[in-house]
Design a protein around this motif. Structure first.
Motif, PDB file in Angstrom:
ATOM      1  N   VAL A 137       0.884  -1.196  -0.176  1.00  6.91           N
ATOM      2  CA  VAL A 137       0.013  -0.155  -0.021  1.00  6.91           C
ATOM      3  C   VAL A 137       1.029   1.307  -0.166  1.00  6.91           C
ATOM      4  CG1 VAL A 137      -0.018   0.051   2.682  1.00  6.91           C
ATOM      5  CG2 VAL A 137      -1.965   1.193   1.122  1.00  6.91           C
ATOM      6  N   ASP A 138       2.111   1.122   0.652  1.00  2.01           N
ATOM      7  CA  ASP A 138       3.108   2.549   0.651  1.00  2.01           C
ATOM      8  C   ASP A 138       4.117   2.131  -0.268  1.00  2.01           C
ATOM      9  OD1 ASP A 138       4.215   0.290   2.055  1.00  2.01           O
ATOM     10  OD2 ASP A 138       4.681   1.666   3.883  1.00  2.01           O
ATOM     11  N   SER A 139       3.967   1.413  -1.305  1.00  2.69           N
ATOM     12  CA  SER A 139       5.041   1.454  -2.340  1.00  2.69           C
ATOM     13  C   SER A 139       5.232   2.765  -2.827  1.00  2.69           C
ATOM     14  CB  SER A 139       4.759   0.194  -3.190  1.00  2.69           C
ATOM     15  OG  SER A 139       4.971  -1.089  -2.717  1.00  2.69           O
ATOM     16  N   ARG A 140       6.419   3.087  -3.195  1.00  5.30           N
ATOM     17  CA  ARG A 140       6.708   4.322  -3.844  1.00  5.30           C
ATOM     18  C   ARG A 140       6.304   4.407  -5.342  1.00  5.30           C
ATOM     19  NH1 ARG A 140      10.368   0.492  -3.650  1.00  5.30           N
ATOM     20  NH2 ARG A 140      12.294   0.822  -4.994  1.00  5.30           N
ATOM     21  N   PRO A 141       5.944   5.415  -5.752  1.00  4.86           N
ATOM     22  CA  PRO A 141       5.558   5.595  -7.166  1.00  4.86           C
ATOM     23  C   PRO A 141       6.409   5.072  -8.308  1.00  4.86           C
ATOM     24  CG  PRO A 141       5.051   7.821  -6.108  1.00  4.86           C
ATOM     25  CD  PRO A 141       6.084   6.965  -5.245  1.00  4.86           C
ATOM     26  N   ALA A 142       7.701   5.025  -8.113  1.00  4.85           N
ATOM     27  CA  ALA A 142       8.889   4.429  -8.988  1.00  4.85           C
ATOM     28  C   ALA A 142       8.638   3.250  -9.119  1.00  4.85           C
ATOM     29  CB  ALA A 142      10.221   4.710  -8.660  1.00  4.85           C
ATOM     30  N   ARG A 143       8.276   2.345  -7.907  1.00  2.49           N
ATOM     31  CA  ARG A 143       8.068   0.969  -7.751  1.00  2.49           C
ATOM     32  C   ARG A 143       6.776   0.312  -8.476  1.00  2.49           C
ATOM     33  NH1 ARG A 143      10.060  -4.011  -7.581  1.00  2.49           N
ATOM     34  NH2 ARG A 143       8.962  -5.604  -6.143  1.00  2.49           N
ATOM     35  N   TRP A 144       5.642   1.295  -8.550  1.00  4.68           N
ATOM     36  CA  TRP A 144       4.606   0.964  -9.069  1.00  4.68           C
ATOM     37  C   TRP A 144       4.777   1.093 -10.671  1.00  4.68           C
ATOM     38  CZ3 TRP A 144       0.853  -1.781  -7.849  1.00  4.68           C
ATOM     39  CH2 TRP A 144       0.713  -1.992  -6.291  1.00  4.68           C
ATOM     40  N   THR A 145       5.410   2.148 -10.974  1.00  2.45           N
ATOM     41  CA  THR A 145       5.836   2.437 -12.618  1.00  2.45           C
ATOM     42  C   THR A 145       6.636   1.335 -13.022  1.00  2.45           C
ATOM     43  OG1 THR A 145       6.022   4.797 -12.225  1.00  2.45           O
ATOM     44  CG2 THR A 145       6.992   3.731 -14.254  1.00  2.45           C
ATOM     45  N   GLU A 146       7.519   0.599 -12.343  1.00  2.00           N
ATOM     46  CA  GLU A 146       8.264  -0.538 -12.540  1.00  2.00           C
ATOM     47  C   GLU A 146       7.417  -1.604 -12.951  1.00  2.00           C
ATOM     48  OE1 GLU A 146      11.658  -3.512 -10.777  1.00  2.00           O
ATOM     49  OE2 GLU A 146      11.076  -1.734  -9.837  1.00  2.00           O
ATOM     50  N   VAL A 147       6.418  -1.957 -11.963  1.00  2.00           N
ATOM     51  CA  VAL A 147       5.744  -3.404 -12.041  1.00  2.00           C
ATOM     52  C   VAL A 147       4.397  -3.113 -13.052  1.00  2.00           C
ATOM     53  CG1 VAL A 147       6.400  -3.907  -9.455  1.00  2.00           C
ATOM     54  CG2 VAL A 147       4.371  -3.003  -9.869  1.00  2.00           C
ATOM     55  N   LEU A 148       3.972  -2.053 -13.320  1.00  2.00           N
ATOM     56  CA  LEU A 148       3.023  -1.857 -14.153  1.00  2.00           C
ATOM     57  C   LEU A 148       3.276  -1.650 -15.660  1.00  2.00           C
ATOM     58  CD1 LEU A 148       0.481   0.059 -11.973  1.00  2.00           C
ATOM     59  CD2 LEU A 148       0.685  -2.484 -12.287  1.00  2.00           C
ATOM     60  N   THR A 149       4.724  -1.457 -15.838  1.00  2.00           N
ATOM     61  CA  THR A 149       5.281  -1.109 -17.211  1.00  2.00           C
ATOM     62  C   THR A 149       4.535  -2.265 -18.061  1.00  2.00           C
ATOM     63  OG1 THR A 149       7.151  -0.065 -16.389  1.00  2.00           O
ATOM     64  CG2 THR A 149       7.317  -1.070 -18.542  1.00  2.00           C
ATOM     65  N   GLY A 150       4.180  -1.803 -19.322  1.00  2.00           N
ATOM     66  CA  GLY A 150       3.857  -2.800 -20.391  1.00  2.00           C
ATOM     67  C   GLY A 150       2.147  -3.003 -20.337  1.00  2.00           C
ATOM     68  N   LEU A 151       1.663  -2.653 -19.412  1.00  2.00           N
ATOM     69  CA  LEU A 151       0.218  -3.040 -19.379  1.00  2.00           C
ATOM     70  C   LEU A 151      -0.623  -2.136 -20.389  1.00  2.00           C
ATOM     71  CD1 LEU A 151      -1.084  -3.546 -15.564  1.00  2.00           C
ATOM     72  CD2 LEU A 151      -0.293  -5.142 -17.186  1.00  2.00           C
ATOM     73  N   ASP A 152      -1.753  -2.734 -21.027  1.00  2.00           N
ATOM     74  CA  ASP A 152      -2.305  -1.800 -21.903  1.00  2.00           C
ATOM     75  C   ASP A 152      -3.045  -0.980 -21.189  1.00  2.00           C
ATOM     76  OD1 ASP A 152      -5.121  -1.653 -23.531  1.00  2.00           O
ATOM     77  OD2 ASP A 152      -3.901  -2.772 -24.924  1.00  2.00           O
ATOM     78  N   GLY A 173      -2.285   6.344 -12.114  1.00  2.00           N
ATOM     79  CA  GLY A 173      -3.610   6.326 -12.501  1.00  2.00           C
ATOM     80  C   GLY A 173      -4.389   5.151 -12.706  1.00  2.00           C
ATOM     81  N   ARG A 174      -3.965   4.134 -12.197  1.00  2.00           N
ATOM     82  CA  ARG A 174      -4.676   2.889 -12.037  1.00  2.00           C
ATOM     83  C   ARG A 174      -5.249   2.622 -10.876  1.00  2.00           C
ATOM     84  NH1 ARG A 174      -0.926   1.227 -15.985  1.00  2.00           N
ATOM     85  NH2 ARG A 174      -1.865   0.602 -17.958  1.00  2.00           N
ATOM     86  N   LEU A 175      -6.358   2.103 -10.568  1.00  2.00           N
ATOM     87  CA  LEU A 175      -6.776   1.494  -9.323  1.00  2.00           C
ATOM     88  C   LEU A 175      -6.235   0.134  -9.038  1.00  2.00           C
ATOM     89  CD1 LEU A 175      -8.738   2.444  -6.884  1.00  2.00           C
ATOM     90  CD2 LEU A 175     -10.509   0.835  -7.957  1.00  2.00           C
ATOM     91  N   ILE A 176      -5.514   0.149  -7.545  1.00  2.00           N
ATOM     92  CA  ILE A 176      -5.014  -1.241  -7.368  1.00  2.00           C
ATOM     93  C   ILE A 176      -5.810  -1.487  -5.989  1.00  2.00           C
ATOM     94  CG2 ILE A 176      -2.878  -2.250  -6.625  1.00  2.00           C
ATOM     95  CD1 ILE A 176      -2.555  -0.823  -9.329  1.00  2.00           C
ATOM     96  N   VAL A 177      -6.080  -2.939  -6.144  1.00  2.00           N
ATOM     97  CA  VAL A 177      -6.907  -3.680  -5.021  1.00  2.00           C
ATOM     98  C   VAL A 177      -6.371  -4.649  -4.651  1.00  2.00           C
ATOM     99  CG1 VAL A 177      -9.339  -4.439  -4.681  1.00  2.00           C
ATOM    100  CG2 VAL A 177      -8.825  -2.608  -6.440  1.00  2.00           C
TER     101      VAL A 177
END
Length: 253
Positions: A137-152, A173-177
């Motif tokens: 829940v507190d992962s930094r923005p750069a981490r989320w950019t890394e793991v979501l790269t390539g998604l449509d 910009g995506r909802l993570i649940v």
């Protein structure tokens, strides 16, 4: 991908805890859902065969994904690995029937559904690219950019499990649940799950933990089952402790 669904229940990290699963399956709103999505780690626990059988009895409305723990059980049974990091893993692997091992081996790692109010939703176990990667829940923005790269770009919601702690947040910009865990919750007891469509609704189903512990102790063949059930069903690991452990794997350490 199926046509748009109105209501989808998400169950993650059941970990072979049959009493917790039974309590959630009895929830009226889950029973009314169009589909039930399992986001992995279904079997690594005290009653893996019984959990698989009960879920398969629900028919085609259940959509299955594999988690890292399910993969490890399959690899262990097929002689592709000598050990499993989770102490209960070898027991769970041997408790599954051969047909169940084959069933688990064929499960996909991701699934995309269209859900009313949420659009295209991608389901995975840990992250879209890896079944044991950690995001929090507190992962930094750069981490989320890394793991979501390539998604449509059309995927606006990502549903994951793995860390056993429920949360909802925005990332890139995506909802993570994350629905949390049915069988091995961290932070507070109960069977944690969620409902999707048209919004996101985190749920926790209470159940009789002393009775469930006694039942697991009676019915499971795992030698340390009494201690295992007491620790995990009562969520004796706090969310703070869990975040501390997972934080190093998220790149904070």
């Amino acid at each position: 991908m199926t046509s748009e669904l109105g209501r989808v229940a998400v169950l993650s990290d059941i970990h072979g805890v049959l009493p917790a699963l039974e309590a959630v399956l009895a929830e009226p709103e889950l029973m009314a859902a169009d589909r039930i999505v399992l986001t992995g780690d279904i079997t690594a626990g005290p009653q893996p065969a019984e959990v698989v059988d009960l879920l398969r009895e629900q028919g085609d409305r259940v959509l299955w994904l594999s988690g890292n723990a399910d993969r490890e059980l399959v690899e262990y049974r097929r002689g592709e690995r000598d050990d499993i990091p989770d102490p209960i893993g070898p027991y769970a692997a041997t408790a599954l029937r051969s047909d169940q091992i084959d069933f688990l081996a064929a499960l996909p790692k991701t699934l995309t559904l269209s859900i009313r109010g949420l659009g295209k939703v991608l389901f995975c176990h840990a992250t879209p690219r890896d079944d044991e990667e950690v995001v929090l829940v507190d992962s930094r923005p750069a981490r989320w950019t890394e793991v979501l790269t390539g998604l449509d770009d059309s995927i606006r919601t990502v549903v994951c499990g793995h860390t056993h702690m429920p949360y909802i947040r925005l990332a890139q910009g995506r909802l993570i649940v994350n629905p949390g865990s049915i069988g091995m919750p961290y932070g507070r007891p109960g069977a944690h799950w969620c409902l999707l469509g048209p919004g996101t609704d985190l749920r926790v189903t209470p159940y009789d933990i002393p009775t469930a512990t006694a039942r697991l102790t009676r019915e499971s063949g795992y030698p340390e089952i009494a201690e295992w059930a007491d620790y995990f069903l009562n969520a004796r690991a706090s969310d703070t402790e869990a975040l501390g452990v997972f934080g190093a794997r998220d790149g904070w350490g």
